[in-house]
Write a protein that holds these residues in place. Sequence first.
Motif, mmCIF file in Angstrom:
data_model
loop_
_atom_site.group_PDB
_atom_site.id
_atom_site.type_symbol
_atom_site.label_atom_id
_atom_site.label_comp_id
_atom_site.label_asym_id
_atom_site.label_seq_id
_atom_site.Cartn_x
_atom_site.Cartn_y
_atom_site.Cartn_z
ATOM 1 N N VAL A 34 25.433 25.925 -6.579
ATOM 2 C CA VAL A 34 24.080 25.483 -6.194
ATOM 3 C C VAL A 34 23.315 25.158 -7.473
ATOM 4 C CG1 VAL A 34 21.861 26.170 -5.180
ATOM 5 C CG2 VAL A 34 23.991 26.848 -4.052
ATOM 6 N N TYR A 35 22.795 23.930 -7.522
ATOM 7 C CA TYR A 35 21.941 23.499 -8.634
ATOM 8 C C TYR A 35 20.482 23.599 -8.171
ATOM 9 C CZ TYR A 35 26.197 21.326 -10.560
ATOM 10 O OH TYR A 35 27.454 21.097 -11.051
ATOM 11 N N PRO A 36 19.718 24.600 -8.641
ATOM 12 C CA PRO A 36 18.295 24.660 -8.272
ATOM 13 C C PRO A 36 17.513 23.619 -9.079
ATOM 14 C CG PRO A 36 19.171 26.828 -8.909
ATOM 15 C CD PRO A 36 20.127 25.784 -9.404
ATOM 16 N N VAL A 37 16.919 22.663 -8.394
ATOM 17 C CA VAL A 37 16.297 21.513 -9.077
ATOM 18 C C VAL A 37 14.833 21.364 -8.655
ATOM 19 C CG1 VAL A 37 16.304 18.972 -9.198
ATOM 20 C CG2 VAL A 37 18.461 20.230 -9.373
ATOM 21 N N TYR A 38 13.974 21.073 -9.620
ATOM 22 C CA TYR A 38 12.616 20.626 -9.317
ATOM 23 C C TYR A 38 12.451 19.257 -9.975
ATOM 24 C CZ TYR A 38 7.606 20.315 -8.669
ATOM 25 O OH TYR A 38 6.351 19.897 -8.271
ATOM 26 N N ILE A 39 12.192 18.236 -9.157
ATOM 27 C CA ILE A 39 11.981 16.885 -9.718
ATOM 28 C C ILE A 39 10.484 16.705 -9.953
ATOM 29 C CG2 ILE A 39 12.242 14.410 -9.343
ATOM 30 C CD1 ILE A 39 14.641 15.049 -7.520
ATOM 31 N N LEU A 40 10.128 16.588 -11.218
ATOM 32 C CA LEU A 40 8.723 16.400 -11.573
ATOM 33 C C LEU A 40 8.439 14.903 -11.566
ATOM 34 C CD1 LEU A 40 6.172 17.966 -12.397
ATOM 35 C CD2 LEU A 40 6.831 17.645 -14.763
ATOM 36 N N ASP A 41 8.092 14.404 -10.380
ATOM 37 C CA ASP A 41 7.828 12.981 -10.186
ATOM 38 C C ASP A 41 6.314 12.795 -10.258
ATOM 39 O OD1 ASP A 41 7.424 10.420 -9.224
ATOM 40 O OD2 ASP A 41 8.934 10.574 -7.638
ATOM 41 N N ARG A 42 5.831 12.530 -11.468
ATOM 42 C CA ARG A 42 4.371 12.504 -11.685
ATOM 43 C C ARG A 42 3.684 11.438 -10.853
ATOM 44 N NH1 ARG A 42 2.640 12.634 -17.798
ATOM 45 N NH2 ARG A 42 0.663 13.215 -16.863
ATOM 46 N N LYS A 43 4.344 10.290 -10.760
ATOM 47 C CA LYS A 43 3.744 9.186 -9.999
ATOM 48 C C LYS A 43 3.554 9.611 -8.539
ATOM 49 C CE LYS A 43 4.478 4.327 -9.012
ATOM 50 N NZ LYS A 43 5.529 3.324 -8.906
ATOM 51 N N PHE A 44 4.598 10.237 -7.981
ATOM 52 C CA PHE A 44 4.530 10.699 -6.592
ATOM 53 C C PHE A 44 3.450 11.773 -6.439
ATOM 54 C CE2 PHE A 44 5.664 14.053 -3.576
ATOM 55 C CZ PHE A 44 5.705 13.331 -2.388
ATOM 56 N N LEU A 45 3.446 12.767 -7.339
ATOM 57 C CA LEU A 45 2.481 13.869 -7.225
ATOM 58 C C LEU A 45 1.049 13.371 -7.323
ATOM 59 C CD1 LEU A 45 4.156 16.722 -9.308
ATOM 60 C CD2 LEU A 45 3.689 16.748 -6.856
ATOM 61 N N MET A 46 0.806 12.454 -8.246
ATOM 62 C CA MET A 46 -0.571 11.976 -8.440
ATOM 63 C C MET A 46 -1.024 11.111 -7.273
ATOM 64 S SD MET A 46 -1.581 13.474 -11.089
ATOM 65 C CE MET A 46 -3.109 12.718 -11.633
ATOM 66 N N SER A 47 -0.103 10.343 -6.701
ATOM 67 C CA SER A 47 -0.521 9.478 -5.589
ATOM 68 C C SER A 47 -0.671 10.307 -4.307
ATOM 69 C CB SER A 47 0.484 8.346 -5.368
ATOM 70 O OG SER A 47 1.729 8.897 -4.980
ATOM 71 N N ALA A 48 0.172 11.324 -4.144
ATOM 72 C CA ALA A 48 0.124 12.111 -2.903
ATOM 73 C C ALA A 48 -0.964 13.169 -2.944
ATOM 74 C CB ALA A 48 1.481 12.777 -2.665
ATOM 75 N N MET A 49 -1.258 13.714 -4.130
ATOM 76 C CA MET A 49 -2.092 14.920 -4.169
ATOM 77 C C MET A 49 -3.311 14.881 -5.074
ATOM 78 S SD MET A 49 0.862 17.735 -4.170
ATOM 79 C CE MET A 49 2.425 17.224 -3.503
ATOM 80 N N LEU A 202 2.874 16.651 -20.948
ATOM 81 C CA LEU A 202 2.389 15.781 -19.864
ATOM 82 C C LEU A 202 0.996 15.237 -20.176
ATOM 83 C CD1 LEU A 202 3.461 18.007 -16.808
ATOM 84 C CD2 LEU A 202 4.748 16.153 -17.887
ATOM 85 N N GLU A 203 0.550 15.457 -21.430
ATOM 86 C CA GLU A 203 -0.786 15.008 -21.863
ATOM 87 C C GLU A 203 -1.889 15.620 -21.006
ATOM 88 O OE1 GLU A 203 -0.419 10.773 -21.868
ATOM 89 O OE2 GLU A 203 0.897 10.758 -23.621
ATOM 90 N N ILE A 204 -1.700 16.899 -20.702
ATOM 91 C CA ILE A 204 -2.708 17.648 -19.940
ATOM 92 C C ILE A 204 -3.403 18.578 -20.934
ATOM 93 C CG2 ILE A 204 -2.977 19.464 -18.191
ATOM 94 C CD1 ILE A 204 -0.510 18.124 -16.818
ATOM 95 N N PRO A 205 -4.746 18.654 -20.903
ATOM 96 C CA PRO A 205 -5.449 19.542 -21.852
ATOM 97 C C PRO A 205 -4.865 20.958 -21.813
ATOM 98 C CG PRO A 205 -7.026 18.277 -20.555
ATOM 99 C CD PRO A 205 -5.669 17.971 -19.994
ATOM 100 N N ARG A 206 -4.786 21.574 -22.955
ATOM 101 C CA ARG A 206 -4.109 22.869 -23.100
ATOM 102 C C ARG A 206 -4.928 24.007 -22.475
ATOM 103 N NH1 ARG A 206 0.773 24.873 -23.437
ATOM 104 N NH2 ARG A 206 0.595 27.045 -23.958
ATOM 105 N N GLU A 207 -6.244 23.942 -22.616
ATOM 106 C CA GLU A 207 -7.073 25.079 -22.203
ATOM 107 C C GLU A 207 -7.179 25.152 -20.683
ATOM 108 O OE1 GLU A 207 -8.869 22.430 -24.061
ATOM 109 O OE2 GLU A 207 -7.535 23.219 -25.599
ATOM 110 N N SER A 208 -7.189 26.378 -20.193
ATOM 111 C CA SER A 208 -7.470 26.589 -18.768
ATOM 112 C C SER A 208 -8.279 27.867 -18.660
ATOM 113 C CB SER A 208 -6.162 26.724 -17.987
ATOM 114 O OG SER A 208 -6.422 27.234 -16.701
#
Length: 533
Positions: A34-49, A202-208
């Motif tokens: 079993v290959y546990p996979v997470y596909i980080l599809d930024r285009k999909f995530l940004m358009s969907a969410m 991902l060019e996301i600001p570091r601070e949270s």
Amino acid sequence: MPNMPHRTIHLFRKGLRLHDNPTLLAALESSEVVYPVYILDRKFLMSAMNMGTLRWHFLLQSLEDLQRNLTKLGSCLLVIQGEYESVLRDRVKMWNITQVTLDAEIEPFYKEMERTIQVLGGEMGFDVLSLMGHTLYDIRRILDMNGGTPPLTYKRFLHILSVLGDPDMPVRNLTAEDFQRCKPPPELCLAEDYRVPLPEDLEIPRESQSPWRGGETEGLQRLEHHLKNQGWIANFTKPRTIPNSLLPSTTGLSPYFSLGCLSVRRFFYRLSNIYAQSKNHSLPPVSLQGQLLWREFFYTVASATPNFTRMAGNPICLQINWYQDAERLYKWRTAQTGFPWIDAIMTQLHQEGWIHHLARHAVACFLTRGDLWISWEEGMKVFEEMLLDADYSINAGNWMWLSASAFFHQYTRIFCPVRFGKRTDPEGQYIRKYLPVLMNFPSKYIYEPWTAPEEAQKQAGCIIGQDYPLPMVNHKEASDRNLQLMKQVREEQYGTAQLTRDDMDDPMEMGLKHELSEENPKKGKRARNREQT
């Protein structure tokens, strides 16, 4: 001849956890690898969410936690960036995959993704297995029991659940033995290409500034912390929680349920055990289990209602001619309404990605039917971007509710942006924390700083209209006008309004909202008494 064991990609989407994960368990039980996979599809995530910075942080933290937990069990998480269809195509060929497993989801964009994967499976010769893991019930069973359509009132929904019985129990915990048999090649787990990216990658600001840290480990710790206090659990009633307490007076677990870091079934059954040991406990819909059932209700309605996140083409939603006013929307979004209670809430939302449900009610009512008469869709988009627990079904459902476009029918109850916060926090500690510009105002003026004499404003170091804005509307005039507009809409679209009308008065609201007639104290007292019966 017995089936040959599969070579499987388990595709994480939500469901970022190892406890109560029926799809992953099925993958492990049917596979040699079993290959546990997470596909980080930024285009999909940004358009969907429409994800904002804090949500990205929470997602990346959740993936890091999942990676650590899988490593402890002798496996690993393979994070692959790219467009999900081409990523799958490549890896299916590369790893000789015969099965792809993934959680079934109800959102249109996730259903579309699953359909695409099914087509790909037909073309490339792999099986697709999807099981429900994100909701208490298999939502399709609820729809079938209701003749193929969603129950549109909570009362009807509870009736169907009473026929269905309790939800399935959580599945067993996964062990190192499960993974031992079918772990991916060690060189893959060590490959730099598959690591969880850092925010800067991902060019996301570091601070949270958010006090919420993503991941299953944190979610389970929070769950255990709350379950220790059995008296609080047994007696929890949602309307009695405080919107402007400086720490969450509700569980604060919603971000973990939203991404599937926590199983709702586990929470449901842990609550059942506590209730079984308690003579008197609160009941749905205001109890904690009742909150899980509200979530389930919105998931069910959303799964089978076209255009659920829009007004146009949405058959259960009133079609309202909202104002389009970009400047007013901007002021609301950026905490510049001139009403400190509203602005403090919006500031907390920006900084932390979470606000109390009654605070959500207040700012949503203000934007829509209360004061600004701006579409609930605009507010929903802001919440979608900022809230850590933003969720397709619940976010849209609540915005329709709070704008009185569907589900909620006591539309004469309007939050006062001054009095509502003052009742639970008369000293204005919450405002002082999130709007430091008003920190030195005397308590008697802090909810209405524009009423303070000039001398008091100078002493507080904040001149209203200069250092902090004047109120953008006259609440009394705006809410009176909007109430008439809403009355007219509901009369003209009576049939649509009746679709989601429930003869149970909404227990979330009881004793919390004052009718507009409260401006007349005699009438208001009667209204309050009526609401609390």
